[in-house]
Design a protein around this motif. Structure first.
Motif, short mmCIF file in Angstrom:
data_model
loop_
_atom_site.label_atom_id
_atom_site.label_comp_id
_atom_site.label_asym_id
_atom_site.label_seq_id
_atom_site.Cartn_x
_atom_site.Cartn_y
_atom_site.Cartn_z
N PHE A 104 0.82 -1.20 0.00
CA PHE A 104 0.00 0.00 0.00
C PHE A 104 0.86 1.26 0.00
N GLY A 105 2.09 1.14 0.46
CA GLY A 105 3.00 2.28 0.43
C GLY A 105 3.28 2.78 -0.97
N ASN A 106 3.12 1.88 -1.97
CA ASN A 106 3.35 2.26 -3.36
C ASN A 106 2.26 3.20 -3.89
N LEU A 107 1.19 3.38 -3.11
CA LEU A 107 0.13 4.30 -3.52
C LEU A 107 0.51 5.75 -3.24
N THR A 108 1.52 5.96 -2.41
CA THR A 108 1.89 7.32 -1.97
C THR A 108 2.17 8.27 -3.12
N PRO A 109 3.02 7.91 -4.11
CA PRO A 109 3.27 8.86 -5.20
C PRO A 109 2.01 9.24 -5.98
N TRP A 110 1.09 8.30 -6.09
CA TRP A 110 -0.11 8.57 -6.87
C TRP A 110 -1.07 9.50 -6.14
N VAL A 111 -1.17 9.36 -4.83
CA VAL A 111 -2.05 10.25 -4.09
C VAL A 111 -1.47 11.66 -4.05
N VAL A 112 -0.14 11.77 -4.05
CA VAL A 112 0.50 13.09 -4.11
C VAL A 112 0.28 13.71 -5.48
N LEU A 113 0.36 12.89 -6.55
CA LEU A 113 0.10 13.39 -7.90
C LEU A 113 -1.31 13.95 -8.02
N ILE A 114 -2.29 13.23 -7.48
CA ILE A 114 -3.68 13.69 -7.55
C ILE A 114 -3.86 14.98 -6.76
N ALA A 115 -3.14 15.10 -5.64
CA ALA A 115 -3.27 16.28 -4.79
C ALA A 115 -2.54 17.49 -5.36
N ALA A 116 -1.57 17.26 -6.25
CA ALA A 116 -0.71 18.34 -6.75
C ALA A 116 -1.48 19.53 -7.33
N PRO A 117 -2.48 19.32 -8.22
CA PRO A 117 -3.21 20.49 -8.76
C PRO A 117 -3.88 21.33 -7.68
N PHE A 118 -4.39 20.68 -6.64
CA PHE A 118 -5.03 21.42 -5.55
C PHE A 118 -3.99 22.20 -4.75
N LEU A 119 -2.81 21.58 -4.55
CA LEU A 119 -1.74 22.25 -3.81
C LEU A 119 -1.20 23.43 -4.61
N PHE A 120 -1.09 23.27 -5.94
CA PHE A 120 -0.63 24.37 -6.77
C PHE A 120 -1.62 25.53 -6.73
N SER A 121 -2.91 25.21 -6.81
CA SER A 121 -3.92 26.26 -6.84
C SER A 121 -3.99 27.02 -5.52
N ARG A 122 -3.61 26.38 -4.41
CA ARG A 122 -3.59 27.03 -3.11
C ARG A 122 -2.26 27.71 -2.83
N GLY A 123 -1.30 27.55 -3.72
CA GLY A 123 0.01 28.16 -3.51
C GLY A 123 0.89 27.42 -2.53
N VAL A 124 0.49 26.20 -2.15
CA VAL A 124 1.28 25.41 -1.21
C VAL A 124 2.59 24.98 -1.85
N ALA A 125 2.51 24.58 -3.11
CA ALA A 125 3.70 24.12 -3.84
C ALA A 125 3.75 24.80 -5.19
N THR A 126 4.94 24.96 -5.71
CA THR A 126 5.12 25.49 -7.06
C THR A 126 6.08 24.58 -7.80
N PHE A 127 5.97 24.57 -9.10
CA PHE A 127 6.86 23.74 -9.91
C PHE A 127 8.31 24.16 -9.67
N ASP A 128 8.56 25.46 -9.59
CA ASP A 128 9.92 25.96 -9.41
C ASP A 128 10.54 25.43 -8.12
N LYS A 129 9.78 25.46 -7.03
CA LYS A 129 10.30 24.98 -5.75
C LYS A 129 10.56 23.48 -5.78
N LEU A 130 9.65 22.74 -6.40
CA LEU A 130 9.81 21.29 -6.44
C LEU A 130 11.04 20.87 -7.23
N ILE A 131 11.23 21.49 -8.41
CA ILE A 131 12.36 21.10 -9.24
C ILE A 131 13.68 21.53 -8.59
#
Length: 261
Positions: A104-131
């Protein structure tokens, strides 16, 4: 519910928790760092917290945050399909063999991927910071591995035997090497990855960042490291990258730092 989601996003942003989660997820899911650095015992707990936390965050946002069609089509829908496919598969197999619950730990990257658009829209994460975080992470482990390999070659340090599911390795403080049948180590570079080819592929993205941002010392370090992996995939990646260099330099269109597009 919307206010709760905004408050959670604000807390994640202030504490830089997403960067910490990103680093932890990368090290646990894609490398052997948890075994090399000795925090393998907490990896299952980390996966559970991230999986539960981000699943709850997605549920809070999925019906309240509006995204353009392409975001749903290319990120959220595909992510949900893969997530639930894995979830059903892992659940059915776990009933037959309870030891497989760790999958079940292998689900972690996928749940983060799904959450990414919501995090970007809230300003929690940016592509620049991640890279940038990814680049710094790769540079640290590459330089650490080069230093450890140099010390090992000079006889100033020794590596200890590390038994993993993927084979027997020799482990330093920040890096490892595959152990051969005669007890010696393999000549190819591994850093904290289980396979040299995987390491080479992971370096390519950091190398592109170095080229774009004109970090030429890092460029040399990364190219040298790919050569030390002696990976066919790495060489092919370098060849393709060399063909793309004109496009990288000629295309100077501004990049949205929040979305990365």
């Amino acid at each position: 519910m919307k206010n709760l989601s905004i408050n959670i996003a604000s807390s994640l942003k202030k504490l830089s928790l997403f960067n910490i989660i990103f680093i932890g997820m990368f090290l646990i899911q894609f490398t052997e760092a948890s075994h090399v650095l000795g925090f393998g015992n907490i990896s299952a707990l980390f996966n559970f917290i991230v999986l539960a936390g981000f699943s709850a965050y997605i549920l809070l946002n999925i019906f309240s945050v509006r995204h353009i069609y392409s975001t749903w089509a290319y990120f959220i829908y595909p992510g949900l399909i893969v997530f639930f496919s894995y979830l059903i598969n892992f659940t059915s197999n776990s009933f037959q063999n309870f030891q497989l619950i760790s999958y079940f730990g292998n689900l972690t990257p996928w749940v983060v991927l799904i959450a990414a658009p919501f995090l970007f829209s809230r300003g929690v994460a940016t592509f620049d910071k991640l890279i940038r975080t990814y680049y710094n992470l790769m540079l640290f482990f590459i330089v650490a591995a080069l230093l450890e390999y140099a010390l090992l070659a000079s006889g100033m340090t020794t590596f200890t035997v590390l038994e993993l599911e993927k084979g027997t390795y020799l482990s330093g403080i920040f890096s490892l090497l595959h152990q051969l049948e005669d007890g010696s180590h393999h000549y190819r570079m591994y850093s904290v990855f289980s396979e040299p080819g995987t390491l080479a592929m992971a370096i390519i993205q950091a190398l592109i960042f170095s080229i774009v941002h004109k970090k030429y010392i890092s460029v040399i370090v990364f190219i040298l490291s790919i050569a030390m992996t002696d990976s066919l995939g790495g060489y092919i990646g370098l060849a393709i990258l060399s063909l793309l260099l004109p496009a990288i330099y000629l295309r100077r269109a501004p990049i949205n730092r929040r979305t990365g597009f």
